[in-house]
Each structure stands twice: as C-alpha cells, then as structure tokens.
Design a protein around this motif. Sequence first.
Motif, PDB file in Angstrom:
ATOM      1  N   ARG A 143       0.829  -1.343  -0.194  1.00 13.65           N
ATOM      2  CA  ARG A 143       0.083   0.123  -0.065  1.00 13.65           C
ATOM      3  C   ARG A 143       0.773   1.273   0.040  1.00 13.65           C
ATOM      4  O   ARG A 143       0.564   2.309  -0.678  1.00 13.65           O
ATOM      5  N   ALA A 144       1.814   1.197   0.967  1.00 14.24           N
ATOM      6  CA  ALA A 144       3.048   2.194   0.985  1.00 14.24           C
ATOM      7  C   ALA A 144       3.523   2.624  -0.546  1.00 14.24           C
ATOM      8  O   ALA A 144       3.847   3.779  -0.967  1.00 14.24           O
ATOM      9  N   GLN A 145       3.918   1.534  -1.149  1.00  9.99           N
ATOM     10  CA  GLN A 145       4.424   1.633  -2.410  1.00  9.99           C
ATOM     11  C   GLN A 145       3.403   2.213  -3.427  1.00  9.99           C
ATOM     12  O   GLN A 145       3.785   2.949  -4.464  1.00  9.99           O
ATOM     13  N   ALA A 146       2.132   1.549  -3.531  1.00  7.71           N
ATOM     14  CA  ALA A 146       1.109   2.009  -4.279  1.00  7.71           C
ATOM     15  C   ALA A 146       0.971   3.691  -4.142  1.00  7.71           C
ATOM     16  O   ALA A 146       0.646   4.345  -5.224  1.00  7.71           O
ATOM     17  N   GLU A 147       1.000   3.946  -2.933  1.00  7.29           N
ATOM     18  CA  GLU A 147       0.644   5.567  -2.596  1.00  7.29           C
ATOM     19  C   GLU A 147       2.269   6.340  -2.661  1.00  7.29           C
ATOM     20  O   GLU A 147       1.994   7.529  -2.660  1.00  7.29           O
ATOM     21  N   ARG A 148       3.338   5.835  -3.061  1.00 14.46           N
ATOM     22  CA  ARG A 148       4.448   6.309  -3.221  1.00 14.46           C
ATOM     23  C   ARG A 148       4.944   7.037  -2.022  1.00 14.46           C
ATOM     24  O   ARG A 148       5.303   8.155  -1.931  1.00 14.46           O
ATOM     25  N   ARG A 149       4.604   6.530  -0.779  1.00 15.01           N
ATOM     26  CA  ARG A 149       5.012   7.177   0.641  1.00 15.01           C
ATOM     27  C   ARG A 149       5.711   6.078   1.470  1.00 15.01           C
ATOM     28  O   ARG A 149       4.969   5.547   2.369  1.00 15.01           O
ATOM     29  N   THR A 150       6.748   5.679   1.050  1.00 20.30           N
ATOM     30  CA  THR A 150       7.289   4.566   1.591  1.00 20.30           C
ATOM     31  C   THR A 150       8.324   4.821   2.950  1.00 20.30           C
ATOM     32  O   THR A 150       8.905   3.989   3.491  1.00 20.30           O
ATOM     33  N   ASP A 151       8.387   6.288   2.926  1.00 16.80           N
ATOM     34  CA  ASP A 151       9.152   6.792   4.363  1.00 16.80           C
ATOM     35  C   ASP A 151       8.523   6.434   5.539  1.00 16.80           C
ATOM     36  O   ASP A 151       7.359   6.759   5.724  1.00 16.80           O
ATOM     37  N   GLY A 152       9.129   5.792   6.524  1.00 17.93           N
ATOM     38  CA  GLY A 152       8.719   5.680   7.742  1.00 17.93           C
ATOM     39  C   GLY A 152       9.242   4.470   8.375  1.00 17.93           C
ATOM     40  O   GLY A 152       9.840   3.802   7.786  1.00 17.93           O
ATOM     41  N   LEU A 153       9.021   4.337   9.751  1.00 20.75           N
ATOM     42  CA  LEU A 153       9.343   3.265  10.461  1.00 20.75           C
ATOM     43  C   LEU A 153       8.458   2.804  11.764  1.00 20.75           C
ATOM     44  O   LEU A 153       7.800   3.528  11.934  1.00 20.75           O
ATOM     45  N   VAL A 154       8.846   1.743  12.246  1.00 23.19           N
ATOM     46  CA  VAL A 154       8.063   1.310  13.244  1.00 23.19           C
ATOM     47  C   VAL A 154       9.011   0.539  14.358  1.00 23.19           C
ATOM     48  O   VAL A 154       9.902  -0.222  13.997  1.00 23.19           O
ATOM     49  N   LYS A 155       8.920   1.213  15.425  1.00 20.38           N
ATOM     50  CA  LYS A 155      10.024   0.814  16.394  1.00 20.38           C
ATOM     51  C   LYS A 155       9.104   0.333  17.756  1.00 20.38           C
ATOM     52  O   LYS A 155       8.328   0.830  18.591  1.00 20.38           O
ATOM     53  N   ALA A 156       9.091  -0.991  18.102  1.00 19.33           N
ATOM     54  CA  ALA A 156       8.363  -1.757  19.216  1.00 19.33           C
ATOM     55  C   ALA A 156       9.699  -1.830  20.262  1.00 19.33           C
ATOM     56  O   ALA A 156      10.813  -2.247  20.101  1.00 19.33           O
ATOM     57  N   ILE A 157       8.982  -1.696  21.394  1.00 19.58           N
ATOM     58  CA  ILE A 157       9.784  -1.935  22.762  1.00 19.58           C
ATOM     59  C   ILE A 157       9.137  -3.386  23.273  1.00 19.58           C
ATOM     60  O   ILE A 157       7.934  -3.185  23.541  1.00 19.58           O
ATOM     61  N   VAL A 158       9.918  -4.328  23.542  1.00 14.03           N
ATOM     62  CA  VAL A 158       9.314  -5.560  23.884  1.00 14.03           C
ATOM     63  C   VAL A 158      10.116  -6.240  25.005  1.00 14.03           C
ATOM     64  O   VAL A 158      11.385  -5.971  25.085  1.00 14.03           O
ATOM     65  N   ASP A 159       9.376  -6.875  26.128  1.00 15.34           N
ATOM     66  CA  ASP A 159       9.968  -7.177  27.298  1.00 15.34           C
ATOM     67  C   ASP A 159      10.637  -8.727  26.895  1.00 15.34           C
ATOM     68  O   ASP A 159      10.367  -9.299  25.597  1.00 15.34           O
ATOM     69  N   THR A 160      11.411  -9.289  27.801  1.00 14.25           N
ATOM     70  CA  THR A 160      11.842 -10.636  27.537  1.00 14.25           C
ATOM     71  C   THR A 160      10.996 -11.679  27.272  1.00 14.25           C
ATOM     72  O   THR A 160      11.136 -12.752  26.969  1.00 14.25           O
ATOM     73  N   LYS A 161       9.347 -11.533  27.730  1.00 14.63           N
ATOM     74  CA  LYS A 161       8.556 -12.409  27.433  1.00 14.63           C
ATOM     75  C   LYS A 161       7.986 -12.259  26.155  1.00 14.63           C
ATOM     76  O   LYS A 161       6.855 -13.097  25.807  1.00 14.63           O
ATOM     77  N   GLY A 162       8.242 -11.354  25.304  1.00 13.54           N
ATOM     78  CA  GLY A 162       7.669 -11.055  24.092  1.00 13.54           C
ATOM     79  C   GLY A 162       6.491 -10.171  24.106  1.00 13.54           C
ATOM     80  O   GLY A 162       5.519  -9.997  23.158  1.00 13.54           O
ATOM     81  N   ARG A 163       6.196  -9.776  25.296  1.00 11.65           N
ATOM     82  CA  ARG A 163       5.261  -8.750  25.311  1.00 11.65           C
ATOM     83  C   ARG A 163       5.478  -7.237  25.066  1.00 11.65           C
ATOM     84  O   ARG A 163       6.396  -6.757  25.257  1.00 11.65           O
ATOM     85  N   ALA A 164       4.502  -6.537  24.300  1.00 11.25           N
ATOM     86  CA  ALA A 164       4.670  -5.169  23.906  1.00 11.25           C
ATOM     87  C   ALA A 164       4.654  -4.349  25.142  1.00 11.25           C
ATOM     88  O   ALA A 164       4.122  -4.053  25.819  1.00 11.25           O
ATOM     89  N   LEU A 165       5.703  -3.395  25.165  1.00 11.74           N
ATOM     90  CA  LEU A 165       5.854  -2.410  26.312  1.00 11.74           C
ATOM     91  C   LEU A 165       5.581  -1.028  25.694  1.00 11.74           C
ATOM     92  O   LEU A 165       5.078  -0.074  26.361  1.00 11.74           O
ATOM     93  N   GLY A 166       5.874  -0.812  24.549  1.00  5.96           N
ATOM     94  CA  GLY A 166       5.456   0.408  23.804  1.00  5.96           C
ATOM     95  C   GLY A 166       5.872   0.315  22.470  1.00  5.96           C
ATOM     96  O   GLY A 166       6.402  -0.756  21.781  1.00  5.96           O
ATOM     97  N   CYS A 167       5.481   1.356  21.578  1.00  3.68           N
ATOM     98  CA  CYS A 167       5.732   1.365  20.076  1.00  3.68           C
ATOM     99  C   CYS A 167       5.966   2.855  19.768  1.00  3.68           C
ATOM    100  O   CYS A 167       5.081   3.984  20.360  1.00  3.68           O
ATOM    101  N   THR A 168       6.861   3.293  18.600  1.00  3.39           N
ATOM    102  CA  THR A 168       6.812   4.528  17.997  1.00  3.39           C
ATOM    103  C   THR A 168       6.605   4.176  16.599  1.00  3.39           C
ATOM    104  O   THR A 168       7.104   3.325  16.021  1.00  3.39           O
TER     105      THR A 168
END
Length: 101
Positions: free
Chosen positions: A7-32
């Motif tokens: 979808r990002a490629q189709a819209e020509r808007r591929t700049d971006g990122l996702v950064k997730a913070i995860v604990d040692t048990k694989g649970r999500a603690l936060g995201c940017t």
Amino acid sequence: MFPDSDRAQAERRTDGLVKAIVDTKGRALGCTLAGAHAGDLLLPWIRAVQNRQKMSTLASLIAPYPTLSEVTKRTAGSYFTPSLLSEKVRNLVRIMLKCPF
C-alpha cells in the motif's frame, strides 16, 4: 516496514518506520511510528500495550490487503526472525532434511 508495504508503495509514501519495545517474554511495552498515517496505525499497539499482549498476537493479525496496517503485522513478525535463524533451528532443519519421509 513501510518500504515493504504494498500500500505504501502504491501511494509512493514508503518513508516511515515502526519501533517496538518488547520485554523478555515477548510482550509489547511500547511503540513508536513515523510515516504516513502513523496516527491511524497506533491503535493495535495501544491495545497490545494495555493488554500486555505478546508479539505473537500482533503477528497473527489478519490485515486487509493492501493496507498500511500490514506494517504492524510485519513488525511483530520480525520479532521472531532471530529465533528462526538460531543455530538450534538450523540444526533441527538439517536433521529433518536427512529423514526419509
């Protein structure tokens, strides 16, 4: 993950990122998220953090195609990449390849 999104490629808007913070048990603690429609993509991450969900829950989401929401699924799935490439898994694959089925 945005560059990999059809979808990002189709819209020509591929700049971006996702950064997730995860604990040692694989649970999500936060995201940017940064990129087109990042604010719209936060909801599954907010829910995951509030409910202490594991990355496997996010990785198993069924996202409509093609939507930017696929970046959440890909990000969560990338959490498992190191374990898939571990020496233990490679040895198991070697053993399985030798077995006559």
